[in-house]
Design a protein around this motif. Structure first.
Motif, short mmCIF file in Angstrom:
data_model
loop_
_atom_site.label_atom_id
_atom_site.label_comp_id
_atom_site.label_asym_id
_atom_site.label_seq_id
_atom_site.Cartn_x
_atom_site.Cartn_y
_atom_site.Cartn_z
N SER A 84 -5.64 -3.49 -5.05
CA SER A 84 -6.13 -3.68 -3.69
C SER A 84 -6.75 -5.06 -3.56
CB SER A 84 -7.18 -2.61 -3.36
OG SER A 84 -8.37 -2.84 -4.10
N VAL A 120 -12.45 -2.61 5.99
CA VAL A 120 -12.44 -1.23 5.49
C VAL A 120 -13.13 -0.31 6.50
CG1 VAL A 120 -13.22 0.31 3.65
CG2 VAL A 120 -12.50 -2.03 3.10
N ALA A 170 -8.74 2.45 -5.98
CA ALA A 170 -8.24 1.20 -5.41
C ALA A 170 -7.93 0.19 -6.52
CB ALA A 170 -9.28 0.62 -4.45
N GLY A 198 -6.07 -4.34 4.39
CA GLY A 198 -7.20 -4.35 3.48
C GLY A 198 -8.28 -5.35 3.80
N LEU A 220 0.72 -1.23 0.00
CA LEU A 220 0.00 0.00 0.00
C LEU A 220 0.77 1.31 0.00
CD1 LEU A 220 -2.13 -1.13 2.86
CD2 LEU A 220 -2.51 -1.58 0.55
N ASP A 254 -5.61 0.98 8.55
CA ASP A 254 -5.62 -0.27 7.79
C ASP A 254 -4.69 -1.28 8.44
OD1 ASP A 254 -6.05 -2.16 5.83
OD2 ASP A 254 -4.60 -1.30 4.43
N TRP A 311 -6.88 3.60 -1.67
CA TRP A 311 -6.94 2.39 -0.85
C TRP A 311 -6.15 1.32 -1.57
CZ3 TRP A 311 -7.99 1.49 3.96
CH2 TRP A 311 -8.32 0.20 4.42
N GLY A 312 -5.34 0.57 -0.82
CA GLY A 312 -4.52 -0.45 -1.46
C GLY A 312 -3.10 0.05 -1.62
#
Length: 343
Positions: A142, A124, A139, A121, A18, A117, A66-67
């Protein structure tokens, strides 16, 4: 260790995972200039992904990521996210990846909000996304489930991965991010620069051409083997290296980015070079001395290139738009591989 990017859990599962970004702070005039004004053309934008398609009607002004990799990709094309996933395994809670923090500081942008996080992942924190008030969530690399995607989509448009979790190629992560931000041309410019850099490194190491390799992380009674679908592996093929045929022959992942190989089968993992990833230098040294691992032909022959410590492992697992040139990252791994090839 986190498995998704690094190898295993992403919290111990692999390193590789990430890092992020998208549109400066809400009160920053420069944020509006970099995220909206420069990307106003070409909207609406439609991005296809594993869960359908996402339509982005207007140039986003508050981006969340995200990710892994989307933050860096956004920053590379001039958009600074307001909220990004924290990288607990890599730098600990409340800290920023060094290349991300440096990019924000150099641009004079306010650092983004860190979205918790702790499980890489697996869960959430929807409330934190709501508080960030994003108008786009990126994302593309992810592990979002369809349920997570659907819930996030109630907050803002979400761009997910094109096929399977944690398997988006590094260049596609950049391309998808740039497209979603209305900056496809900028994204291609970023990719061209990275591709040119990789070509230069390949030219400096002609011995890589045709050399086979396998990327691994030692477990307990087995090793995790990264498949060709994993971006940390794919990027090394850009240097002329080839994924060893034994990696696919032994693959039990059914399209995943890694699989477990028992110690009893290690003698079948034939490759010219082994690239191993570790949490610490001590673990890396223990790997080389472990009797069971001598069953791997390349390990027994001393042809091993190692990467250790969370930040360094993350910088190459896989590299992102901001970490390709990060000191101690890919350039150092390339030299380690060169040394292993010469053994």
């Amino acid at each position: 260790m986190r498995l998704r990017r690094s190898l295993i859990t992403v919290a111990g599962a692999a390193v590789a995972a990430l890092a992020l970004s998208a549109c400066a702070g809400p009160s920053s005039d420069s944020a509006e200039d970099t995220s909206a004004a420069g990307a106003a053309e070409g909207f609406p934008v439609t991005v296809d992904h594993a869960f359908g398609e996402t339509v982005i009607e207007d140039a986003p002004e508050r981006v969340a990521t995200w990710g892994w990799g989307a933050t860096e990709a956004a920053v590379a094309v001039g958009v600074y996210p307001v909220a990004i996933a924290e990288q607990v395994w890599t730098v600990g809670a409340g800290n920023y990846l060094p290349w991300v923090e440096a990019a924000y500081e150099e641009a004079g942008e306010e650092l983004p909000t860190l979205i918790s996080d702790p499980e890489g992942g697996a869960t959430v924190p929807y409330e934190q996304f709501i508080e960030a008030e994003p108008d786009l969530i990126l994302a593309p690399y992810s592990g979002l489930t369809e349920e997570q995607y659907d819930t996030l989509s109630e907050i803002a448009p979400v761009v997910a991965y094109p096929e399977a979790p944690w398997t988006t190629p590094w260049d596609q992560t950049i391309r998808i991010t740039a497209e979603a931000l209305g900056r496809a041309d900028d994204g291609e410019g970023v990719l061209q620069g990275i591709t040119d850099g990789l070509a230069e490194q390949a030219a400096e190491h002609p011995e890589f051409a045709g050399t086979t390799f396998a990327g691994v992380w030692d477990g307990d009674g087995f090793v995790y083997v990264y498949t060709a679908a994993d971006s940390r592996i794919e990027v090394l093929t850009e240097l002329g290296l080839e994924v060893a045929p034994s990696v696919s022959e032994l693959d039990t992942s059914d399209g995943g980015f890694f699989y477990e190989l028992s110690y009893e089968q290690l003698d079948r993992l034939e490759a010219d070079v082994i690239v191993s990833y570790h949490n610490t230098k001590e673990e890396a040294e223990a790997f080389l001395a472990k009797p069971e691992l001598q069953a791997i032909p390349a390990v027994a022959a001393g042809r091993v290139a190692q990467v250790y410590d969370p930040v360094t492992v993350s910088s190459v697992s896989p590299p992102t738009a901001l970490s390709f040139d990060w000191e101690g990252g890919l350039p150092t791994l390339v030299e380690a591989i060169a040394g292993a090839v010469q053994q």
